[in-house]
Design an enzyme around this catalytic site. Structure first.
Site, PDB file in Angstrom:
ATOM      1  CG  ASP A  14      39.076  43.791  30.970  1.00  0.00           C
ATOM      2  OD1 ASP A  14      38.288  44.820  30.934  1.00  0.00           O
ATOM      3  OD2 ASP A  14      39.519  42.964  31.644  1.00  0.00           O
ATOM      4  N   GLY A  15      39.219  47.035  31.679  1.00  0.00           N
ATOM      5  CA  GLY A  15      39.656  47.642  32.826  1.00  0.00           C
ATOM      6  C   GLY A  15      38.645  49.145  32.051  1.00  0.00           C
ATOM      7  CG  ASN A  62      30.741  42.383  26.966  1.00  0.00           C
ATOM      8  OD1 ASN A  62      31.560  43.206  25.732  1.00  0.00           O
ATOM      9  ND2 ASN A  62      30.943  41.998  28.018  1.00  0.00           N
ATOM     10  CD1 TRP A  63      24.988  39.728  23.163  1.00  0.00           C
ATOM     11  CD2 TRP A  63      23.539  41.859  23.112  1.00  0.00           C
ATOM     12  NE1 TRP A  63      24.644  40.111  21.523  1.00  0.00           N
ATOM     13  CE2 TRP A  63      24.139  41.687  21.964  1.00  0.00           C
ATOM     14  CE3 TRP A  63      23.040  42.861  23.484  1.00  0.00           C
ATOM     15  CZ2 TRP A  63      23.757  42.380  21.085  1.00  0.00           C
ATOM     16  CZ3 TRP A  63      22.845  43.616  22.720  1.00  0.00           C
ATOM     17  CH2 TRP A  63      22.779  43.369  21.674  1.00  0.00           C
ATOM     18  NE  ARG A 180      42.193  41.229  29.461  1.00  0.00           N
ATOM     19  CZ  ARG A 180      40.278  39.879  28.927  1.00  0.00           C
ATOM     20  NH1 ARG A 180      40.902  39.004  28.396  1.00  0.00           N
ATOM     21  NH2 ARG A 180      39.674  40.004  29.920  1.00  0.00           N
ATOM     22  CB  ILE A 187      42.108  34.770  25.065  1.00  0.00           C
ATOM     23  CG1 ILE A 187      42.722  35.170  23.279  1.00  0.00           C
ATOM     24  CG2 ILE A 187      41.452  33.213  24.747  1.00  0.00           C
ATOM     25  CD1 ILE A 187      43.561  36.488  23.433  1.00  0.00           C
TER      26      ILE A 187
HETATM   27  C1  FPP Z   1      36.122  46.353  28.593  1.00  0.00           C
HETATM   28  O1  FPP Z   1      35.761  47.371  30.979  1.00  0.00           O
HETATM   29  C2  FPP Z   1      34.774  46.560  27.770  1.00  0.00           C
HETATM   30  C3  FPP Z   1      34.222  46.921  26.995  1.00  0.00           C
HETATM   31  C4  FPP Z   1      33.576  45.501  27.422  1.00  0.00           C
HETATM   32  C5  FPP Z   1      33.372  47.689  26.450  1.00  0.00           C
HETATM   33  C6  FPP Z   1      34.740  48.054  25.456  1.00  0.00           C
HETATM   34  C7  FPP Z   1      34.509  49.925  24.767  1.00  0.00           C
HETATM   35  C8  FPP Z   1      34.662  50.437  24.664  1.00  0.00           C
HETATM   36  C9  FPP Z   1      36.212  50.617  24.567  1.00  0.00           C
HETATM   37  C10 FPP Z   1      34.002  51.975  24.230  1.00  0.00           C
HETATM   38  C11 FPP Z   1      33.048  51.891  23.043  1.00  0.00           C
HETATM   39  C12 FPP Z   1      33.629  51.255  21.784  1.00  0.00           C
HETATM   40  C13 FPP Z   1      33.400  52.142  20.495  1.00  0.00           C
HETATM   41  C14 FPP Z   1      34.126  51.411  19.017  1.00  0.00           C
HETATM   42  C15 FPP Z   1      33.024  53.339  20.631  1.00  0.00           C
HETATM   43  P1  FPP Z   1      34.821  46.470  31.372  1.00  0.00           P
HETATM   44  O2  FPP Z   1      33.839  47.078  31.560  1.00  0.00           O
HETATM   45  O3  FPP Z   1      34.944  44.972  31.927  1.00  0.00           O
HETATM   46  O4  FPP Z   1      36.126  46.880  32.892  1.00  0.00           O
HETATM   47  P2  FPP Z   1      35.766  46.672  33.700  1.00  0.00           P
HETATM   48  O5  FPP Z   1      36.737  45.149  33.997  1.00  0.00           O
HETATM   49  O6  FPP Z   1      37.204  46.814  34.537  1.00  0.00           O
HETATM   50  O7  FPP Z   1      34.769  46.260  34.874  1.00  0.00           O
END
Ligand code: FPP
Length: 229
Positions: A14-15, A62-63, A180, A187
Site C-alpha cells: 500500500d501507499g 480496485n475495479w 502492510r 486487512i
Molecule cells: C495500493 O496503493 C497499491 C495497489 C492498489 C496496486 C499494487 C500494485 C503494484 C505494487 C504494482 C503492480 C504489480 C505487479 C505485480 C507488477 P494505493 O494506490 O492504494 O496507494 P494510496 O493508498 O497511497 O493511494
C-alpha cells in the site's frame, strides 16, 4: 540466536499513490515504482530463503478506481509478466496468479496462463500474485464448489479441512507473516481464511520505499513474537 525466516510472507503493497503525490508525480508513477520495488523484495526474499511470497497486486474492489488507473495497472501487470519472465526463470521463481478471472481481458488471461506454464517447474520460491483477488469471494467460491460437488453426501456438515481444500491455493501453507505498508491497520479483504493465525507487521513506509532493510526489520519483529495460536 539464529533468525527464523517465515516460510510464507504475504504483503499488502500500500501507499503507491501517496508516494507519488509526495513527489509531485501521477499515481501511475507510484505504481511503477511499486512494481520495481516488488522485484527488489522478491529477490531479497529468495536470498533470505523465504519459500512463498504472496503480494496483493489488484483487489476485486480496485475495479472501482478511475478507468485510467485501472487500465494503467492492467498494462503494468501485463508488461511485468512479459518483461520479467526470463529473469524469473533464471532466478528459479515459480509464478502463480491467484484470483478471479471475471472482468480480466482474454489476452491478459492468456498471458498469465502462458507465464505460469513457462515457470511451473521452478522451485527456489513460489511467487504468488493475488490479482483480481477478494478474500470473501474466495470463501464464497469455495462454498459454491462444495455445493456443486455431486460426489458429496447432501446435507453432510462441512468441516474446516474441507473448506481449506476448496480455497484457491490449497497447496500453499498459510502465511506466517503479513506485512502492510503505509500505516493502515486494515486487512482490505486479503486472504481472510488463510491469515487466521498470521502475525502482522505494519510500517509507515510507503510500498516503493519498503526496501531490503525494511524487510529485515519486519522479520526481526516476527522473531520477537511469541506465537501461541
Ligand atoms: C495500493 O496503493 C497499491 C495497489 C492498489 C496496486 C499494487 C500494485 C503494484 C505494487 C504494482 C503492480 C504489480 C505487479 C505485480 C507488477 P494505493 O494506490 O492504494 O496507494 P494510496 O493508498 O497511497 O493511494
Amino acid at each position: 540466536m539464529e533468525l527464523k525466516i517465515p516460510k510464507h510472507i504475504a504483503i499488502i503493497m500500500d501507499g503507491n499513490g501517496r508516494w507519488a503525490k509526495n513527489k509531485g508525480k501521477i499515481r501511475l508513477e507510484g505504481h511503477r515504482a511499486g512494481a520495481a520495488n516488488l522485484e527488489r523484495i522478491l529477490e531479497e526474499s529468495i536470498k533470505l530463503g523465504v519459500k512463498y511470497l504472496t503480494v496483493y497486486a489488484f483487489s476485486t474492489e480496485n475495479w472501482k478506481r478511475p478507468e485510467m488507473e485501472v487500465k494503467g495497472l492492467m498494462e503494468l501487470f501485463s508488461g511485468f509478466l512479459s518483461s520479467k519472465k526470463k529473469t524469473m526463470k533464471k532466478q528459479g521463481i515459480k509464478l502463480l496468479v491467484t484470483g478471479s478471472k471475471e472482468g480480466v481481458s482474454d489476452s491478459l488471461l492468456k498471458k498469465i496462463e502462458e507465464t505460469e506454464k513457462y515457470l511451473e517447474n521452478e522451485n527456489n520460491i513460489v511467487f504468488n500474485i493475488a490479482f483480481n483477488y477478494g478474500g470473501r469471494k474466495e470463501i464464497t467460491d469455495a462454498i459454491n464448489k462444495i455445493l456443486a460437488d455431486e460426489k458429496r453426501e447432501p446435507g453432510k456438515p462441512v468441516t474446516e479441512e474441507e473448506v481449506a481444500k476448496y480455497m484457491y491455493r490449497p497447496d500453499i501453507p498459510d502465511p506466517e507473516l503479513v506485512i502492510r505498508t503505509s500505516g493502515e491497520f486494515r486487512i482490505s479483504n486479503f486472504l481472510l481464511w488463510e491469515i487466521a493465525y498470521s502475525e502482522f507487521y505494519i510500517t509507515d513506509k510507503y510500498w516503493p520505499d519498503f526496501d531490503e532493510k525494511e524487510l529485515e526489520k519486519a522479520i526481526l519483529s516476527f522473531n520477537k513474537r511469541d506465537r501461541r495460536y
